[in-house]
Design a protein around this motif. Sequence first.
Motif, mmCIF file in Angstrom:
data_model
loop_
_atom_site.group_PDB
_atom_site.id
_atom_site.type_symbol
_atom_site.label_atom_id
_atom_site.label_comp_id
_atom_site.label_asym_id
_atom_site.label_seq_id
_atom_site.Cartn_x
_atom_site.Cartn_y
_atom_site.Cartn_z
ATOM 1 N N ASN A 1 7.561 -33.146 1.797
ATOM 2 C CA ASN A 1 7.668 -32.425 3.058
ATOM 3 C C ASN A 1 9.019 -32.746 3.687
ATOM 4 N N SER A 2 9.699 -31.721 4.219
ATOM 5 C CA SER A 2 10.993 -31.932 4.859
ATOM 6 C C SER A 2 11.042 -31.215 6.194
ATOM 7 N N ASN A 3 11.579 -31.908 7.191
ATOM 8 C CA ASN A 3 11.661 -31.381 8.551
ATOM 9 C C ASN A 3 13.118 -31.370 8.976
ATOM 10 N N GLY A 4 13.614 -30.228 9.449
ATOM 11 C CA GLY A 4 15.003 -30.133 9.851
ATOM 12 C C GLY A 4 15.168 -29.497 11.215
ATOM 13 N N ASN A 5 16.142 -29.984 11.987
ATOM 14 C CA ASN A 5 16.487 -29.412 13.284
ATOM 15 C C ASN A 5 17.957 -29.032 13.269
ATOM 16 N N PHE A 6 18.229 -27.738 13.381
ATOM 17 C CA PHE A 6 19.595 -27.231 13.303
ATOM 18 C C PHE A 6 19.901 -26.446 14.580
ATOM 19 N N GLY A 7 20.204 -27.176 15.627
ATOM 20 C CA GLY A 7 20.459 -26.524 16.902
ATOM 21 C C GLY A 7 19.186 -25.913 17.448
ATOM 22 N N ARG A 8 19.205 -24.593 17.587
ATOM 23 C CA ARG A 8 18.021 -23.913 18.123
ATOM 24 C C ARG A 8 16.930 -23.700 17.074
ATOM 25 N N LEU A 9 17.266 -23.875 15.798
ATOM 26 C CA LEU A 9 16.318 -23.616 14.718
ATOM 27 C C LEU A 9 15.683 -24.917 14.230
ATOM 28 N N SER A 10 14.346 -24.926 14.183
ATOM 29 C CA SER A 10 13.597 -26.035 13.585
ATOM 30 C C SER A 10 12.834 -25.506 12.387
ATOM 31 N N MET A 11 12.807 -26.305 11.321
ATOM 32 C CA MET A 11 12.189 -25.858 10.074
ATOM 33 C C MET A 11 11.421 -27.000 9.436
ATOM 34 N N GLN A 12 10.275 -26.666 8.852
ATOM 35 C CA GLN A 12 9.508 -27.647 8.095
ATOM 36 C C GLN A 12 8.977 -26.976 6.824
ATOM 37 N N LEU A 13 9.268 -27.562 5.664
ATOM 38 C CA LEU A 13 8.833 -27.038 4.377
ATOM 39 C C LEU A 13 8.006 -28.103 3.674
ATOM 40 N N GLY A 14 6.912 -27.683 3.039
ATOM 41 C CA GLY A 14 6.078 -28.646 2.342
ATOM 42 C C GLY A 14 5.425 -28.047 1.117
ATOM 43 N N LEU A 15 5.122 -28.904 0.138
ATOM 44 C CA LEU A 15 4.414 -28.483 -1.062
ATOM 45 C C LEU A 15 3.489 -29.615 -1.484
ATOM 46 N N ARG A 16 2.232 -29.269 -1.743
ATOM 47 C CA ARG A 16 1.237 -30.251 -2.172
ATOM 48 C C ARG A 16 0.616 -29.803 -3.492
ATOM 49 N N TYR A 17 0.524 -30.738 -4.422
ATOM 50 C CA TYR A 17 -0.131 -30.491 -5.710
ATOM 51 C C TYR A 17 -1.411 -31.311 -5.759
ATOM 52 N N GLU A 18 -2.517 -30.673 -6.184
ATOM 53 C CA GLU A 18 -3.787 -31.380 -6.316
ATOM 54 C C GLU A 18 -4.445 -31.059 -7.651
ATOM 55 N N ASN A 19 -4.913 -32.113 -8.312
ATOM 56 C CA ASN A 19 -5.716 -31.980 -9.523
ATOM 57 C C ASN A 19 -7.122 -32.466 -9.211
ATOM 58 N N VAL A 20 -8.119 -31.646 -9.529
ATOM 59 C CA VAL A 20 -9.512 -31.960 -9.197
ATOM 60 C C VAL A 20 -10.342 -31.992 -10.474
ATOM 61 N N LYS A 21 -11.083 -33.071 -10.656
ATOM 62 C CA LYS A 21 -12.038 -33.201 -11.752
ATOM 63 C C LYS A 21 -13.381 -33.574 -11.146
ATOM 64 N N LEU A 22 -14.400 -32.755 -11.407
ATOM 65 C CA LEU A 22 -15.705 -33.032 -10.817
ATOM 66 C C LEU A 22 -16.823 -32.794 -11.828
ATOM 67 N N THR A 23 -17.884 -33.566 -11.645
ATOM 68 C CA THR A 23 -19.064 -33.459 -12.497
ATOM 69 C C THR A 23 -20.312 -33.527 -11.634
ATOM 70 N N GLY A 24 -21.185 -32.537 -11.778
ATOM 71 C CA GLY A 24 -22.475 -32.536 -11.108
ATOM 72 C C GLY A 24 -23.584 -32.560 -12.133
ATOM 73 N N GLU A 25 -24.567 -33.428 -11.935
ATOM 74 C CA GLU A 25 -25.626 -33.589 -12.930
ATOM 75 C C GLU A 25 -26.989 -33.650 -12.249
ATOM 76 N N GLN A 26 -27.855 -32.714 -12.596
ATOM 77 C CA GLN A 26 -29.236 -32.737 -12.146
ATOM 78 C C GLN A 26 -30.089 -33.331 -13.267
ATOM 79 N N LEU A 27 -30.822 -34.411 -12.945
ATOM 80 C CA LEU A 27 -31.554 -35.132 -13.992
ATOM 81 C C LEU A 27 -32.830 -34.420 -14.415
ATOM 82 N N GLY A 28 -33.396 -33.576 -13.531
ATOM 83 C CA GLY A 28 -34.550 -32.769 -13.926
ATOM 84 C C GLY A 28 -35.871 -33.526 -13.880
ATOM 85 N N ASN A 29 -36.968 -32.761 -14.088
ATOM 86 C CA ASN A 29 -38.318 -33.339 -14.178
ATOM 87 C C ASN A 29 -39.167 -32.418 -15.056
ATOM 88 N N GLU A 30 -40.504 -32.522 -14.937
ATOM 89 C CA GLU A 30 -41.376 -31.774 -15.845
ATOM 90 C C GLU A 30 -41.204 -30.260 -15.739
#
Length: 817
Positions: free
Chosen positions: A504-533
């Motif tokens: 993320n970068s934040n800049g102030n250039f006189g009257r102009l203010s700017m903020q740019l950002g980039l986020r990367y996410e990796n998701v790994k998930l497991t759901g398990e229902q054990l069950g019954n009769e």
Amino acid sequence: MKYYYMRINYIALLCLIIFLSNRTYGQNSNASISGSVIDAENKEPIIFATILLLNDEKETLIKSELSQNKGDFNFKNLKSGNYIIKIIHDDYNTFKTAIITIKEDDQKQLQPIEMLKAIQKENLNEVLVFQKKKNFVETKIDRTILNVDALESNSGITAFELLKKAPGTSINDQGVVSLNGKSNVTIFIDDRPTYLSGAQLESYLSGLSSDNIDKIEMMTNPPAKYEAAGNGGVINIKLKKSKKEGENGSIVLGVRQHKYTEYNTTFNLNKKKENYNVFLSGNIGYKKRFQDLYINRDYTDTGSYSRQETNNVGDGILISLKFGADYNLSKKTVIGIVTDGLIWSGNDIDNSRNFLYNSSRSLDSIIKTKGDSDNKFRNSGINLNLDHKFNEKSDIRANLDYLVYNTDPFQKFTNTIVLPNTNQEYSDMLVGGSSSSVNVYSGKLDYSNQLSEKITFESGFKHSYTKTSNESNYVDIVDNVSTPNLNQNNKFLYHENITALYANSNGNFGRLSMQLGLRYENVKLTGEQLGNEIKPSAKNTTNYDNLFPTLYLSYKLDSLANNSIGINYGKRVDRPFYQDLNPVVLQVDKVTFYEGNPYLKPSFANSIEVFYAYKSLLNVNVGFSEIKDEIQETIKIVDGIYYSKPGNIGKTQVSNISISSSFNIFSWLVFSGNAQLSYRDSRSEFFGGELKTNGYSFSIDPILQFKLKRDWNIELLGKYVGKSYVAQFVTSPYGYADVALSKKLSTRSSLKLVFTDVFRTNINKGIINNLINTAADYKTLSNTRQIRLSFTYNFGDKISKQERENSSIDSERSRIK
């Protein structure tokens, strides 16, 4: 229950006494400095002045006292050395002595110290008066900030109630938070996600007192450093943390009256020296609430209908504590620890009656359900943090977190079917519970650097691992014979790994203010229902990567920065809540059940906003969001049984415009307000065919604050929310009016009296669409109309000049615009 509450208060008072008694200093010595403080004009003693004993070299605090009835003070057991006495009182100019030299066994008696009266408030110029108190609403380039203490009516309520009254926010009966017309807002506490939803989120926020909250940050498009989760944005609740040197604190005693009586005690304690800071805060309360729910269902295919009435009464003890400490290893390195916990132990009684009428509108049968639930909710967490400042321009921060949440309810439902025409009754019973535990392990590293006078750069890494375990065990009891209820019995396990990188970068250039950002996410998930009769085992594994860009631009139209315009863009994701993925079926009453959905997909949203601001007098914001697979509550009917189930809504578009303003009408009258118009359009394949829901919603939040003489204040607050449209639900308009009166009793104490929902107009009601061969409407009444009385007392040292500048969090936040 009330006796237990009184015992808890005694424990809190004991903690208070222990904290305040820790004022020993130095060695066994007879050396002392004593004196008295008097009014320079009338020579009368000044009581409750703060007397500070300072080291003469760095003027660091050594000891402190309050002047007594004769204005006297006495510092005993002093070491040999040079000292300075500093005296502070709200009504007088601050006084500081010359250097006082003490040798072993010296007993120095000072001449009476004469204090001059401070300039009265009426003589201050207009600018200073306005600056004394912050506005309730502040706007920055990437967020809107609500200063909680700016409104008297915010005192004595819970964080959950505070969010409900915040401008642009709403919370439905399922605990889903919406902001500016967009659902599924993620809640943070001190920049840490809560990982909770629904009833668990409500329980957690109900354990936080508004008197412990400093501000609320509302971000519809949060910067890249925040988690990408939450299509509705992020609401970050910032708790109070004293920056005053010495020992200080506050205690708030409150009582509220509606249909029942509730009690609450909130306290804050802080001890700050040159190299360390220790704080303790807590909330202890006895709560008792009620809710009346009415549901009407008209079966269009048969001509029959039903009328359901449910009364819920719940009470319990709630205890929350938070302890933290910071220590300066050096001028550049600070380490800290924060630990907190919350316990809720209570009981809920539900009495439901469902009247069933045949096609000729004659009473056919009555289904009665009595539910008795013992509810226990516990959560705790610990945070270890380190902040190292390389130089004045760059630093690095590390955080390790462990959080655990546990719920363990025991429920008993007695179901009775009454046939009025035959006087016959059929009864059965359902007994059991659905326990849940959530464990979250998290670590993150953040780096920031002031690259130049105009540009700031931030980057970071985070990894979190979450595991949940949900187990339901119920038995049916008919004619004293117990049988396992395999339809509701279930065990569900869930594991989630999220790895994130951001820049993320934040800049102030006189009257102009700017903020740019980039986020990367990796998701790994497991759901398990054990069950019954009767339920097969099932396992679902998902792995996906995503990029989440953010952009903020702001431009000042004139050299005085009176007028500014801006635009921002962000991409967000909604991951299903852990509880919603659990496929358990839970009974609400004989014909109404809640069911989880393990096949929920993540939901993605792209949002863009433009704004115009004129000073603090006017803020205009126009926004548009497109949401894919939005997660919402859905209602389906199977064999006459109603199932509430979270589901994905194919496509939702939200457009909104909001206007806020704050200004002084007179020197004693301040107005602030927020108005919003939004339009929602949802379209999706659905149980009963295609879902099409669209419509406008309007809301307004006006506030008037009267600053009267002799430290009296009156506050009038109102809220009106028009008809709103979310998935199957169309909510009817509602509104309320609150009145708050406050009186400053002394420099350290105040009293507040608040009347909420004076006209009892805060009623939740509406209709449910897209039900097969059924038209339904509902209405909910709860304890919205109430009277609250709270007493606040502040104690300890009042010096605030020597606050630590290198806080691991504060230095970073000060650069955010």
